[in-house]
Scaffold this motif. Structure first.
Motif, short mmCIF file in Angstrom:
data_model
loop_
_atom_site.label_atom_id
_atom_site.label_comp_id
_atom_site.label_asym_id
_atom_site.label_seq_id
_atom_site.Cartn_x
_atom_site.Cartn_y
_atom_site.Cartn_z
N THR A 287 -0.73 8.73 11.85
CA THR A 287 -0.69 7.27 11.93
C THR A 287 0.49 6.77 11.11
O THR A 287 0.53 6.96 9.89
CB THR A 287 -1.99 6.64 11.40
N ILE A 288 1.46 6.17 11.77
CA ILE A 288 2.63 5.62 11.07
C ILE A 288 2.22 4.32 10.38
O ILE A 288 1.63 3.43 11.00
CB ILE A 288 3.77 5.35 12.05
N VAL A 289 2.53 4.20 9.09
CA VAL A 289 2.20 2.99 8.34
C VAL A 289 3.43 2.34 7.70
O VAL A 289 3.33 1.24 7.15
CB VAL A 289 1.13 3.26 7.27
N GLY A 290 4.59 3.01 7.73
CA GLY A 290 5.78 2.42 7.11
C GLY A 290 7.03 3.20 7.44
O GLY A 290 6.98 4.40 7.75
N THR A 291 8.16 2.52 7.39
CA THR A 291 9.47 3.16 7.54
C THR A 291 10.42 2.56 6.52
O THR A 291 10.46 1.33 6.35
CB THR A 291 10.07 2.97 8.94
N ASP A 292 11.16 3.40 5.84
CA ASP A 292 12.18 2.96 4.88
C ASP A 292 11.64 1.95 3.88
O ASP A 292 12.29 0.95 3.55
CB ASP A 292 13.40 2.38 5.61
N GLY A 293 10.42 2.18 3.39
CA GLY A 293 9.86 1.33 2.35
C GLY A 293 9.26 0.03 2.85
O GLY A 293 8.86 -0.80 2.03
N ALA A 294 9.20 -0.19 4.15
CA ALA A 294 8.61 -1.41 4.71
C ALA A 294 7.41 -1.05 5.57
O ALA A 294 7.46 -0.08 6.34
CB ALA A 294 9.64 -2.17 5.54
N TYR A 295 6.32 -1.80 5.42
CA TYR A 295 5.12 -1.54 6.20
C TYR A 295 5.35 -1.84 7.68
O TYR A 295 6.11 -2.74 8.04
CB TYR A 295 3.95 -2.38 5.70
N THR A 296 4.68 -1.07 8.53
CA THR A 296 4.71 -1.31 9.97
C THR A 296 3.28 -1.52 10.46
O THR A 296 2.31 -1.21 9.75
CB THR A 296 5.31 -0.13 10.73
N LYS A 297 3.16 -2.04 11.67
CA LYS A 297 1.85 -2.05 12.30
C LYS A 297 1.45 -0.58 12.52
O LYS A 297 2.26 0.23 12.96
CB LYS A 297 1.89 -2.79 13.64
N PRO A 298 0.20 -0.21 12.20
CA PRO A 298 -0.20 1.20 12.35
C PRO A 298 -0.04 1.69 13.79
O PRO A 298 -0.41 1.00 14.73
CB PRO A 298 -1.66 1.19 11.92
N ILE A 299 0.55 2.87 13.93
CA ILE A 299 0.75 3.48 15.24
C ILE A 299 0.17 4.89 15.20
O ILE A 299 0.58 5.71 14.38
CB ILE A 299 2.24 3.57 15.61
N ILE A 300 -0.78 5.17 16.06
CA ILE A 300 -1.33 6.53 16.18
C ILE A 300 -0.51 7.27 17.24
O ILE A 300 -0.37 6.80 18.37
CB ILE A 300 -2.82 6.49 16.56
N THR A 301 0.02 8.43 16.88
CA THR A 301 0.91 9.14 17.79
C THR A 301 0.82 10.64 17.54
O THR A 301 0.41 11.08 16.45
CB THR A 301 2.36 8.66 17.60
N ASN A 302 1.20 11.44 18.54
CA ASN A 302 1.19 12.89 18.38
C ASN A 302 2.60 13.45 18.12
O ASN A 302 2.79 14.65 18.04
CB ASN A 302 0.56 13.59 19.58
N TYR A 303 3.60 12.56 17.98
CA TYR A 303 4.94 12.96 17.54
C TYR A 303 5.63 11.74 16.97
O TYR A 303 5.26 10.59 17.25
CB TYR A 303 5.76 13.55 18.68
N ILE A 304 6.65 11.97 16.16
CA ILE A 304 7.47 10.88 15.65
C ILE A 304 8.93 11.23 15.86
O ILE A 304 9.27 12.39 16.13
CB ILE A 304 7.21 10.59 14.14
N MET A 305 9.81 10.25 15.73
CA MET A 305 11.25 10.48 15.79
C MET A 305 11.89 9.74 14.63
O MET A 305 11.62 8.55 14.40
CB MET A 305 11.85 10.00 17.10
N LEU A 306 12.74 10.45 13.87
CA LEU A 306 13.40 9.87 12.71
C LEU A 306 14.91 9.91 12.90
O LEU A 306 15.46 10.92 13.36
CB LEU A 306 13.05 10.63 11.43
#
Length: 292
Positions: free
Chosen positions: A38-57
């Protein structure tokens, strides 16, 4: 497996992982076998939670994800591979680490109790959800899901009055090379450019020279707000003259608390249109949208 990084975890817990892409120029797909995150933040900023089976950075990007250890206790591969949009050859191997369950676990659906660490006789499971290195659809789908944590409790104040507007082309251009370098013969070499200017690294840090009033000897403040030419940036068969960049240590100076709008425009200069990840430092910024 003796030299592979292992992350020990306990069954039935939730872990906050901060994942960093430390690669210079390529995005990374990342996935954990049999687990969602569950993604909760990027680069120190909160995001809307996203449930995923992979991420891309993107390069230099950090991503905060929650991982719940809710699978059978054993070894699971954490795997990453580059996403490559360029026609130029790149290494596209896969790097791995191991998520290692280390404690016994009661299954709520079974009377069985696991009493030892993950079974070392079983090979780690590999993530079947890790996208292929050429999977552009997977990259775009992931990017389009990211949203800031904008709500009544956490409002986002998007600037409506813009002080400075900048259009910035991002290209892979050529620089004349008077002598052999980087394993190449005498001739042109590839170099990234912004608004057709290839950056020349100064011998003194920019901020240090600005603070000490050494600007005239280190950099110039004439970085342009527009590219030198207007053309069909993503068209085919572009003039070869667009492929040659100038060089300089040019900066754009803005006032404190100024609202700046920047349009990053990728190009097909040289016939090598590529995905250009951009990473900004030290500013409050709002990603307003993209075409394509």
């Amino acid at each position: 497996m003796k030299t592979t990084y292992c992350l020990p975890v306990q069954c039935g817990k939730t872990y906050l992982l901060r994942i960093v892409n430390a690669i210079l120029n390529e995005e990374l797909f990342f996935s954990v076998a049999e687990h969602n995150v569950t993604i909760v933040g990027t680069d120190g900023a909160y995001t809307k939670p996203i449930i995923t089976n992979y991420i891309m950075l993107t390069p230099g990007q950090t991503m905060d994800v929650l991982l719940t250890t809710n699978q059978s206790p054993r070894n699971y591969y954490m795997a990453a591979r580059t996403f490559i949009s360029s026609p130029l050859p790149f290494h596209h191997g896969t790097t791995t680490g191991i998520l290692q369950y280390t404690n016994c676990c009661h299954s709520p659906f079974s009377i069985l109790q696991y009493t030892s660490c993950c079974n070392s006789l079983l090979s780690p499971l590999f993530p079947t959800t890790l996208p292929n290195y050429k999977d552009e659809a997977a990259a775009l789908t992931f990017i389009r899901r990211l949203r800031s944590l904008a709500s009544k409790e956490y409002p986002i104040d998007v600037p409506k009055n813009i002080d400075t507007q900048i259009i910035m082309t991002v290209s892979l251009t050529l620089l004349p090379t008077p002598e052999a370098s980087c394993g190449r013969e005498i001739g042109d070499r590839c170099s990234a450019s912004l608004n057709n200017i290839s950056w020349v690294m100064p011998y003194t840090a920019i901020l240090q020279s600005y603070y000490r009033h050494m600007e005239q000897n280190i950099f110039t403040d004439d970085f342009p707000d527009r590219p030198p030419y207007s053309y069909n940036y993503t068209g085919g068969n572009l003039p070869s003259s667009l492929s040659v960049a100038s060089q300089g240590t040019k900066v754009k100076v803005v006032n404190y608390n100024e609202a700046v709008e920047i349009v990053f425009q990728g190009t097909n200069v040289g016939g090598v249109g590529d995905n250009h990840p951009m990473h900004l430092h030290g500013q409050g910024r709002t990603y307003a949208g993209a075409k394509g």
